[in-house]
Design an enzyme around this catalytic site. Structure first.
Site, PDB file in Angstrom:
ATOM      1  N   ALA A  15       0.741  -1.301   0.124  1.00  0.00           N
ATOM      2  CA  ALA A  15       0.015  -0.087   0.061  1.00  0.00           C
ATOM      3  C   ALA A  15       0.927   1.302   0.100  1.00  0.00           C
ATOM      4  CB  ALA A  15      -0.979  -0.009   1.442  1.00  0.00           C
ATOM      5  N   THR A  42       3.104  -7.796   3.638  1.00  0.00           N
ATOM      6  CA  THR A  42       3.302  -7.917   2.036  1.00  0.00           C
ATOM      7  C   THR A  42       4.488  -9.008   1.931  1.00  0.00           C
ATOM      8  OG1 THR A  42       2.582  -5.922   1.551  1.00  0.00           O
ATOM      9  CG2 THR A  42       3.539  -6.883  -0.022  1.00  0.00           C
ATOM     10  N   GLN A  46       1.728 -15.525   0.310  1.00  0.00           N
ATOM     11  CA  GLN A  46       2.125 -16.472  -0.283  1.00  0.00           C
ATOM     12  C   GLN A  46       1.196 -16.774  -1.644  1.00  0.00           C
ATOM     13  OE1 GLN A  46       2.065 -19.766   2.396  1.00  0.00           O
ATOM     14  NE2 GLN A  46       3.859 -19.000   3.691  1.00  0.00           N
ATOM     15  N   GLU A 116      -8.460 -20.888  -4.152  1.00  0.00           N
ATOM     16  CA  GLU A 116      -8.298 -20.679  -2.877  1.00  0.00           C
ATOM     17  C   GLU A 116      -9.754 -20.909  -2.095  1.00  0.00           C
ATOM     18  OE1 GLU A 116      -5.931 -17.355  -1.387  1.00  0.00           O
ATOM     19  OE2 GLU A 116      -4.052 -18.142  -2.249  1.00  0.00           O
ATOM     20  N   ASP A 224      -0.328  -0.169  14.685  1.00  0.00           N
ATOM     21  CA  ASP A 224       0.142   1.420  14.847  1.00  0.00           C
ATOM     22  C   ASP A 224      -0.776   2.033  14.325  1.00  0.00           C
ATOM     23  OD1 ASP A 224       2.123  -0.278  16.105  1.00  0.00           O
ATOM     24  OD2 ASP A 224       3.691   0.773  15.100  1.00  0.00           O
ATOM     25  N   HIS A 245      -6.083 -17.648  10.083  1.00  0.00           N
ATOM     26  CA  HIS A 245      -5.720 -18.428   9.026  1.00  0.00           C
ATOM     27  C   HIS A 245      -5.819 -19.888   9.353  1.00  0.00           C
ATOM     28  CE1 HIS A 245      -4.028 -20.386   5.510  1.00  0.00           C
ATOM     29  NE2 HIS A 245      -4.082 -19.295   4.888  1.00  0.00           N
ATOM     30  N   ARG A 291     -12.733 -19.364   5.093  1.00  0.00           N
ATOM     31  CA  ARG A 291     -11.438 -19.328   6.070  1.00  0.00           C
ATOM     32  C   ARG A 291     -12.347 -19.520   7.599  1.00  0.00           C
ATOM     33  NH1 ARG A 291      -6.583 -15.296   4.448  1.00  0.00           N
ATOM     34  NH2 ARG A 291      -6.288 -16.868   2.747  1.00  0.00           N
ATOM     35  N   HIS A 352      -4.633 -13.597  11.639  1.00  0.00           N
ATOM     36  CA  HIS A 352      -3.877 -13.816  10.102  1.00  0.00           C
ATOM     37  C   HIS A 352      -4.218 -12.296   9.561  1.00  0.00           C
ATOM     38  CE1 HIS A 352      -2.229 -14.692   6.338  1.00  0.00           C
ATOM     39  NE2 HIS A 352      -3.510 -14.461   5.919  1.00  0.00           N
ATOM     40  N   GLU A 376      -4.017  -3.027   4.901  1.00  0.00           N
ATOM     41  CA  GLU A 376      -4.846  -3.755   6.020  1.00  0.00           C
ATOM     42  C   GLU A 376      -5.221  -2.722   7.242  1.00  0.00           C
ATOM     43  OE1 GLU A 376      -2.852  -7.182   6.851  1.00  0.00           O
ATOM     44  OE2 GLU A 376      -3.861  -7.450   8.497  1.00  0.00           O
ATOM     45  N   ARG A 387     -12.786 -11.677   5.193  1.00  0.00           N
ATOM     46  CA  ARG A 387     -12.152 -11.434   3.764  1.00  0.00           C
ATOM     47  C   ARG A 387     -12.001 -12.650   3.105  1.00  0.00           C
ATOM     48  NH1 ARG A 387      -6.628 -11.804   2.204  1.00  0.00           N
ATOM     49  NH2 ARG A 387      -6.123 -12.508   4.094  1.00  0.00           N
TER      50      ARG A 387
HETATM   51  P1  FAD Z   1       2.051  -4.287   5.203  1.00  0.00           P
HETATM   52  O1  FAD Z   1       2.652  -5.120   4.158  1.00  0.00           O
HETATM   53  O2  FAD Z   1       2.027  -5.082   6.524  1.00  0.00           O
HETATM   54  O3  FAD Z   1       2.971  -3.222   5.610  1.00  0.00           O
HETATM   55  C1  FAD Z   1       2.941  -2.162   6.561  1.00  0.00           C
HETATM   56  C2  FAD Z   1       4.196  -1.333   6.772  1.00  0.00           C
HETATM   57  O4  FAD Z   1       4.060  -0.522   7.736  1.00  0.00           O
HETATM   58  C3  FAD Z   1       5.474  -1.921   7.140  1.00  0.00           C
HETATM   59  O5  FAD Z   1       6.449  -1.698   6.428  1.00  0.00           O
HETATM   60  C4  FAD Z   1       5.641  -1.786   8.688  1.00  0.00           C
HETATM   61  O6  FAD Z   1       7.022  -2.053   8.970  1.00  0.00           O
HETATM   62  C5  FAD Z   1       5.259  -0.301   8.708  1.00  0.00           C
HETATM   63  N1  FAD Z   1       4.845  -0.030   9.891  1.00  0.00           N
HETATM   64  C6  FAD Z   1       3.993  -0.389  10.880  1.00  0.00           C
HETATM   65  N2  FAD Z   1       3.794   0.236  11.737  1.00  0.00           N
HETATM   66  C7  FAD Z   1       4.683   1.676  11.631  1.00  0.00           C
HETATM   67  C8  FAD Z   1       4.983   2.714  12.319  1.00  0.00           C
HETATM   68  N3  FAD Z   1       4.433   2.799  13.506  1.00  0.00           N
HETATM   69  N4  FAD Z   1       5.912   3.526  11.985  1.00  0.00           N
HETATM   70  C9  FAD Z   1       6.446   3.318  10.549  1.00  0.00           C
HETATM   71  N5  FAD Z   1       6.184   2.246   9.877  1.00  0.00           N
HETATM   72  C10 FAD Z   1       5.377   1.265  10.261  1.00  0.00           C
HETATM   73  N6  FAD Z   1      -3.007 -11.442   1.325  1.00  0.00           N
HETATM   74  C11 FAD Z   1      -3.484 -11.505  -0.088  1.00  0.00           C
HETATM   75  O7  FAD Z   1      -4.062 -10.904  -0.890  1.00  0.00           O
HETATM   76  N7  FAD Z   1      -2.646 -12.702  -0.603  1.00  0.00           N
HETATM   77  C12 FAD Z   1      -1.931 -13.729  -0.074  1.00  0.00           C
HETATM   78  O8  FAD Z   1      -1.552 -14.476  -0.632  1.00  0.00           O
HETATM   79  C13 FAD Z   1      -1.779 -13.262   1.266  1.00  0.00           C
HETATM   80  N8  FAD Z   1      -0.939 -14.063   2.033  1.00  0.00           N
HETATM   81  C14 FAD Z   1      -0.542 -13.696   3.163  1.00  0.00           C
HETATM   82  C15 FAD Z   1       0.539 -14.578   3.855  1.00  0.00           C
HETATM   83  C16 FAD Z   1       1.164 -14.123   5.153  1.00  0.00           C
HETATM   84  C17 FAD Z   1       2.014 -14.914   5.855  1.00  0.00           C
HETATM   85  C18 FAD Z   1       0.612 -12.825   5.616  1.00  0.00           C
HETATM   86  C19 FAD Z   1       1.019 -12.387   7.067  1.00  0.00           C
HETATM   87  C20 FAD Z   1      -0.596 -12.203   5.134  1.00  0.00           C
HETATM   88  C21 FAD Z   1      -0.732 -12.574   3.823  1.00  0.00           C
HETATM   89  N9  FAD Z   1      -1.736 -11.836   3.132  1.00  0.00           N
HETATM   90  C22 FAD Z   1      -2.047 -12.050   1.924  1.00  0.00           C
HETATM   91  C23 FAD Z   1      -2.361 -10.557   3.726  1.00  0.00           C
HETATM   92  C24 FAD Z   1      -1.587  -9.385   2.955  1.00  0.00           C
HETATM   93  O9  FAD Z   1      -0.294  -9.933   2.900  1.00  0.00           O
HETATM   94  C25 FAD Z   1      -1.606  -8.095   3.784  1.00  0.00           C
HETATM   95  O10 FAD Z   1      -2.991  -7.564   4.164  1.00  0.00           O
HETATM   96  C26 FAD Z   1      -1.031  -7.054   2.999  1.00  0.00           C
HETATM   97  O11 FAD Z   1       0.320  -7.228   2.627  1.00  0.00           O
HETATM   98  C27 FAD Z   1      -1.071  -5.773   3.734  1.00  0.00           C
HETATM   99  O12 FAD Z   1      -0.398  -4.670   3.091  1.00  0.00           O
HETATM  100  P2  FAD Z   1      -0.220  -3.210   3.515  1.00  0.00           P
HETATM  101  O13 FAD Z   1       0.669  -2.470   2.478  1.00  0.00           O
HETATM  102  O14 FAD Z   1      -1.447  -2.610   4.094  1.00  0.00           O
HETATM  103  O15 FAD Z   1       0.837  -3.630   4.979  1.00  0.00           O
HETATM  104  C1  SIN Z   2      -2.620 -17.920   1.628  1.00  0.00           C
HETATM  105  O1  SIN Z   2      -1.673 -17.868   0.843  1.00  0.00           O
HETATM  106  O2  SIN Z   2      -3.109 -18.669   2.195  1.00  0.00           O
HETATM  107  C2  SIN Z   2      -2.661 -16.512   2.242  1.00  0.00           C
HETATM  108  C3  SIN Z   2      -3.850 -16.026   1.425  1.00  0.00           C
HETATM  109  C4  SIN Z   2      -4.479 -14.579   2.031  1.00  0.00           C
HETATM  110  O3  SIN Z   2      -4.247 -14.298   3.356  1.00  0.00           O
HETATM  111  O4  SIN Z   2      -5.266 -13.971   1.209  1.00  0.00           O
END
Ligand code: FAD
Ligand code: SIN
Length: 543
Positions: A15, A42, A46, A116, A224, A245, A291, A352, A376, A387
């Site tokens: 994001a 992110t 997987q 999935e 946060d 999950h 899920r 998750h 997220e 979701r």
């Molecule tokens: P994030 O990618 O979590 O990034 C958050 C960022 O904010 C990080 O850099 C962190 O360090 C930073 N941050 C946090 N707090 C602070 C602060 N106070 N100050 C400064 N920086 C801060 N979703 C799917 O759609 N498909 C998938 O296959 C999938 N697989 C997944 C597998 C796993 C193991 C996990 C954990 C999640 C998965 N998800 C999946 C969910 C998805 O990955 C996340 O919801 C998505 O990547 C969130 O992106 P984001 O940019 O919102 O947050």
């Molecule tokens: C997974 O690969 O099972 C995670 C997919 C997701 O969280 O959307």
């Protein structure tokens, strides 16, 4: 002021990175991230990204599956918009250099589509079993190379600054009409809180899995953004809907390793410890049910049998196919002595994904002017009460694009940084270095444990009441401690974790029904007459 910029982006997951790249086309961007930039949910994704590419698929089907998973609480206009804009955003990622898998023998442009739980068609665009790592790699390279983006690693946002933020930290006296002018950010290496002023601020801080004892999330996921936004007076919603999950690796040395739902998409079967499949007793879609259903089924099986784990078995599939499709999972399991091509994998559910968060409109605007939230940390209305798998990266892609366009249109263009008002510096008067690290560690552990036991997959009024009493006490202790000692990363995260735990408990206690991810033993049915609505929270005005 330490930094003055057009756009302040907090978070370096999908994001934050996409928003930064788009915003940098018209202005200067400061991107702060609390650890190394790559550390994000992110990076661990997987399965992949859900979008309509298949010949048998349609927007209507993806919309229908998303609405069904969301159990009555999705906002239909948002679902429609995200599903329709998704394919274009994925093509854009591809053109930036993300190496999505292609189908063998098909036209060059055809993506290989996985399946999935909850999806009626194959529609998961992926890069083997490490989609997130590939997306993060490409976007981060672009961000690092961009002349107008300054990346601040090891910089942790502490609180947002709204126009009427007072001199003393924490005494945020926002009216709900305030606008956001940046954030206080702890430079972890210099051990100093800096003032970042910005015309537009984006919260992209990800999820809050660390609120629970067992989670698939990495350590950065401490909620946060939701906590900061709530403290600043922003509207927050649907915090009771925490997704568990179904299949995280169960092994004493595996901290938080997910076994992708794509394994079930390729034919993986859930079995009890004696090897008997059980999902057919819970849902006609069996192992590919949504899920919430699968996680509750596993929870019920474990409670009934007293076992510590169930088994996920894909050993009946051809070993080469399994190794080719899931190279990372295969290797990681081997590290723990499990060969998934020959034997089942012990798995358990774990926290998750946070479906609730900071409420936004369809362009990522929060209820505070010039504050956006994407990914997220946001609650857009897409996910409702649960979701659909792989709709999260999709949501982040679509909203980062829309929010950046809206923020640019709001006038935060080059040169605008000079218009950021002078902001009060962080005030540490009267604080001393902490002498009781043990208090932080104790409260952190306690929160995660009681959230797991009392506010987990299956809830009850009694358990929620116990959790409420405990969080009240801990919140009080943290407040006293926070005012007297200099802030540290652990204290900041603990304060946020406690805030998010409180919001989850309050929301879960409020909803007197079971829907989607929220299941309460006292009210096992969905009650559309009274509860077909979002749970909306807003901090009372502090004058
Ligand atoms: P994030 O990618 O979590 O990034 C958050 C960022 O904010 C990080 O850099 C962190 O360090 C930073 N941050 C946090 N707090 C602070 C602060 N106070 N100050 C400064 N920086 C801060 N979703 C799917 O759609 N498909 C998938 O296959 C999938 N697989 C997944 C597998 C796993 C193991 C996990 C954990 C999640 C998965 N998800 C999946 C969910 C998805 O990955 C996340 O919801 C998505 O990547 C969130 O992106 P984001 O940019 O919102 O947050
Ligand atoms: C997974 O690969 O099972 C995670 C997919 C997701 O969280 O959307």
């Amino acid at each position: 002021m330490d930094v003055k910029t057009d756009f302040l982006v907090i978070g370096s997951g999908v994001a934050g990175l996409i928003f930064a790249l788009k915003a940098a086309e018209t202005g200067d961007v400061a991107l702060v991230t609390k650890k190394r930039a790559v550390e994000s949910n992110t990076n661990y994704a997987q399965g992949g990204i859900a979008a309509v590419f298949g010949q048998e698929d349609s927007f209507d089907l993806h919309v229908r599956d998303t609405l069904a998973a969301g159990d009555g609480l999705c906002h239909a206009d948002v679902v429609e918009m995200v599903v329709r804009e998704g394919p274009e955003r994925i093509r854009e990622l591809f053109s930036l250099g993300v190496r999505f898998n292609r189908s063998a023998g098909e036209a060059a442009a055809a993506f290989d589509l996985g399946r999935e739980g909850g999806h009626s068609r194959h529609r998961i665009v992926h890069t083997l079993d490490t989609t997130g790592r590939e997306v993060e790699r490409v976007l981060l390279d672009r961000v690092r190379a961009h002349a107008r983006i300054q990346l601040f690693e090891n910089h942790m946002a502490v609180d947002l600054i709204t126009l009427s933020t007072r001199m003393k930290r924490g005494l945020i006296t926002t009216t709900h009409e305030d606008h956001c002018c940046g954030a206080y950010v702890l430079d972890r290496e210099a051990d100093r809180v800096k003032t970042f002023g910005a015309r537009v601020t984006l919260l992209a801080t990800g999820g809050a899995g660390k609120v629970y004892l067992y989670t698939s999330n990495p350590d950065i996921a401490t909620g946060d953004g939701v906590a900061m936004a709530y403290r600043a007076g922003a509207t927050v919603a649907n915090m009771e809907f925490v997704q568990f999950h179904p299949t995280c690796l169960y092994h004493p040395e595996a901290k938080n390793f997910l076994i992708s739902e794509a394994v079930r998409g390729e034919g993986g079967i859930l079995r009890d410890a004696r090897g008997n499949p059980f999902m057919e007793r819970y849902d006609p879609a069996r192992d590919l049910a949504c899920r919430d259903v699968v996680a509750r089924a596993i929870d019920a099986e474990l409670k009934r049998s007293g076992d510590d784990y169930v088994l996920l078995d894909i050993s009946h599939r051809d070993a080469d196919t399994v190794r080719r499709r899931f190279p990372t999972l295969h290797e990681r399991c081997l590290d723990f002595g499990i060969d998934m091509t020959r034997e089942p994998i012990p798995v358990v559910p774990a926290a998750h994904y946070l479906c609730g968060g900071v409420v936004t409109d369809m362009d990522g605007r929060t209820s505070i002017q010039r504050l956006y939230a994407v990914g997220e940390t946001a609650c857009t209305g897409l996910h409702g009460a649960n979701r659909l798998a792989s709709n999260s990266l999709l949501e982040a892609l679509v909203y980062a694009q829309r929010a950046s366009a809206a923020a640019i249109a709001e006038g935060a263009t080059g040169g605008g940084a000079r218009e950021v008002p002078e902001l009060p510096v962080w005030d540490e008067v009267g604080t001393v270095d902490s002498d009781e690290h043990i208090m932080v560690a104790q409260n952190w552990d306690e929160i995660r444990r009681f959230m797991w036991n009392f506010v987990g997959i299956v809830r009850s009024d009694k358990r929620l009441e116990r959790a409420r009493r405990r969080i009240e006490m801990i919140q009080q202790e943290i407040q006293d401690y926070y005012w007297n000692f200099r802030v540290s990363p652990n204290l900041i995260e603990l304060r946020n974790l406690a805030m998010v735990a409180e919001l989850i408990i309050r929301s879960a206690s409020h909803r007197k029904e079971s829907r989607g991810l929220h299941y309460n033993l006292q009210y096992p049915q969905r009650d559309d007459r009274r509860w077909c609505k979002d749970t909306v929270l807003r901090r009372p005005f502090v004058g």
